[in-house]
Design an enzyme around this catalytic site. Structure first.
Site, PDB file in Angstrom:
ATOM      1  N   SER A 261       1.266   3.211   0.770  1.00 22.08           N
ATOM      2  CA  SER A 261       0.884   1.955   1.406  1.00 22.08           C
ATOM      3  C   SER A 261       1.374   1.971   2.852  1.00 22.08           C
ATOM      4  O   SER A 261       2.002   2.942   3.280  1.00 22.08           O
ATOM      5  CB  SER A 261       1.513   0.779   0.660  1.00 22.08           C
ATOM      6  OG  SER A 261       2.899   0.748   0.952  1.00 22.08           O
ATOM      7  N   LYS A 262       1.126   0.888   3.533  1.00 18.80           N
ATOM      8  CA  LYS A 262       1.491   0.799   4.954  1.00 18.80           C
ATOM      9  C   LYS A 262       2.982   1.068   5.183  1.00 18.80           C
ATOM     10  O   LYS A 262       3.378   1.513   6.245  1.00 18.80           O
ATOM     11  CB  LYS A 262       1.132  -0.586   5.495  1.00 18.80           C
ATOM     12  CG  LYS A 262      -0.369  -0.795   5.571  1.00 18.80           C
ATOM     13  CD  LYS A 262      -0.710  -1.883   6.571  1.00 18.80           C
ATOM     14  CE  LYS A 262      -2.212  -1.968   6.801  1.00 18.80           C
ATOM     15  NZ  LYS A 262      -2.894  -2.795   5.827  1.00 18.80           N
TER      16      LYS A 262
END
Ligand code: GLU
Length: 492
Positions: free
Chosen positions: A253-254
């Site tokens: 994810s980010k």
């Protein structure tokens, strides 16, 4: 088998994600390896979340990575249109067939009714599943519901107690039980088919032979197989590629770094490095070698060497690979890539002059060995701009306090002033001459000069450094750092 046809089928609901890029790449590699064709299909049936802007980003990102497709919304092809929203008539035919054969039915249940059912399932500790309430409505009951103004969806009749086998090319045989699947929606109340239905019709009508996609779609596959069976059409081969995990082994994810391809482009990664890195995320070459061009990867690629277990996104490896590609990059291209960063940083004007471009070319040459991303160039610019230098530490300062330093630095400044044309070759000759003329050893010249010019013992080659700094800045830096060592250079 006939010609292999694979597809990359992104939903244009955001920029191209690194996971999507990997799916596209594996399809590309498989097509290239087998002499097949790659089809790009835009799955835009989620009208609210889809946008042309995202579609454009996806296409541009794929092109930046060097992945080309044989058929698609932009290049056309014999199996178009290649956007799902332009294929609604095609889906209609297949929906009508399922409805006519009693393999699908209209469902009029409202959101509230479905939620009520869901809660009931949960209270019985059961996995929520549609009850099939509308499966056997009589024509009268249907009419009544329609007269109430209810807009139906179409649901697929899931056969009970069926074992659904997916002979997956990566995961081996995967088995699902149809009893775990409720009658699912294949057409929404606005008449638009859902992903699971459209994908089957498209893969069939586009004659897709192999569906290579992310593991997160594995749970959709049994639904799709049931639709293939109900329509009596050929089922393609499946290969589900594993999830990409972040370094802490949770889903990428980010938090773990940039997730969209365009961010890597903006940070100054080279597309060849990103593609090489993505290929190694789940696929492994036969030997030890890990640096491959796209073509070389395609030659070697096989689904048999795609791993079942999740791939871990190792940012250090990507950075290392990018450094390798930067070092192999032709200088004019590197300079061209560096230009926007230098303009943004205010080091080069928006309409660069020939002198600025020549200067940039020297800067890029001096830093080629040191850059991990092209964007890193800005972090090095204090080496080349400004008259003031901070000496790193005591050890560095000591080098300037050697007896030989002052006469050497003074002679250097004089020779530099006298130089007709400043360039790396001329500086190299100058330094050699100076060492000889003063009867010094190389280390009595090069290291102290580098410290005096940059404050540091290590850094870019002096011939480039001095050419980049120019005569005046070099001399100013020298006299100012000499002052820090309590010395005075008399500038001519
Ligand atoms: N449109 C789907 C997605 O973007 C891909 C579906 C598929 O490959 O079957 O996740």
């Amino acid at each position: 088998m006939g010609k292999i046809r694979v597809r990359f089928a992104p939903s244009p609901t955001g920029p191209l994600h690194i996971g999507g890029a990997r799916s596209a790449l594996f399809n590309y590699l498989y097509a290239k390896n087998t002499g097949g064709r790659l089809i790009l299909r835009i799955e835009d049936t989620d009208l609210e979340r889809s946008s042309r802007e995202s579609e454009e980003n996806i296409l541009a990102s794929l092109k930046w990575l060097g992945l080309e497709w044989d058929e698609g919304p932009d290049v056309g092809g014999d199996y178009g249109p290649y956007r799902q929203t332009e294929r609604l008539d095609i889906y209609k035919k297949y929906i009508e067939r399922l409805l006519a054969e009693g393999k699908a039915y209209y469902c009029y249940c409202s959101e509230e009714e479905l939620e009520f059912e869901r809660q009931e399932c949960l209270s019985r500790n059961e996995v929520p599943k549609y009850s099939g309430k509308c499966r056997n409505l009589t024509p009268e009951e249907r009419k009544k519901l329609e007269d109430e103004g209810r807009k139906p969806v179409v649901r697929f009749c899931v056969p009970s107690s069926r074992e659904i086998l997916i002979p997956d090319k990566v995961r081996g045989d995967v088995v699902f039980d149809s009893d775990g699947i409720g009658d699912f929606v294949i057409v929404k109340s606005d008449g638009i088919p859902t992903y699971n239905f459209a994908v089957v019709v498209d893969d069939f009508t586009m004659e897709i032979t192999h569906v290579i996609r992310a593991e997160e779609h594995l749970s959709n596959t049994p639904r799709q197989i049931l639709i293939y069976e109900a329509l009596g059409i050929t089922i393609p081969e499946f290969a589900h590629i594993s999830l990409i995990l972040g370094s802490d082994r949770s889903k990428m994810s980010k938090r773990h770094g940039a997730t969209s391809v365009v961010q890597y482009k903006e940070e100054g990664y080279l597309p060849e490095a990103v593609v090489n890195f993505l290929a190694l995320l789940g696929w492994s070459p036969v030997g030890e070698e890990e640096v491959f061009s796209l073509e070389e990867t395609a030659e070697q690629f096989s689904l048999a060497r795609v791993a079942k277990n999740p791939a871990v996104f190792d940012m250090d490896k990507l950075r290392w690979l990018n450094g390798v590609y930067i070092r192999n990059c032709p200088l004019p291209r590197l300079a061209e890539m560096a230009l926007p960063y230098m303009q943004k940083g205010g080091f080069i004007s928006s309409e660069p002059t020939q002198d600025e471009l020549a200067w940039l070319s020297l800067v890029v040459t001096a830093l080629q060995e040191k850059l991990t991303t092209v964007g890193d160039i800005i972090g090095f610019m204090s080496l080349f701009t400004g008259d003031d230098v901070v000496i790193d530490g005591e050890e560095e300062l000591e080098l300037l306090k050697e007896d030989t330093f002052l006469p050497m630095a003074t002679a250097f400044c004089e020779n530099l002033s006298a130089l007709e044309e400043l360039n790396p070759v001329a500086v190299k000759t100058l330094l050699k001459g100076l060492t000889k003329e003063l009867g010094l050893k190389g280390k009595q010249v090069y290291m102290p000069l580098r410290v005096a010019l940059t404050g540091q013992k290590h850094g870019p080659e002096l011939d480039y450094l001095i050419s980049i700094l120019g005569k005046e800045t070099s001399k100013k830096r020298l006299s100012r750092t000499a002052e820090q060592a309590g010395l005075k250079i008399t500038l001519t």
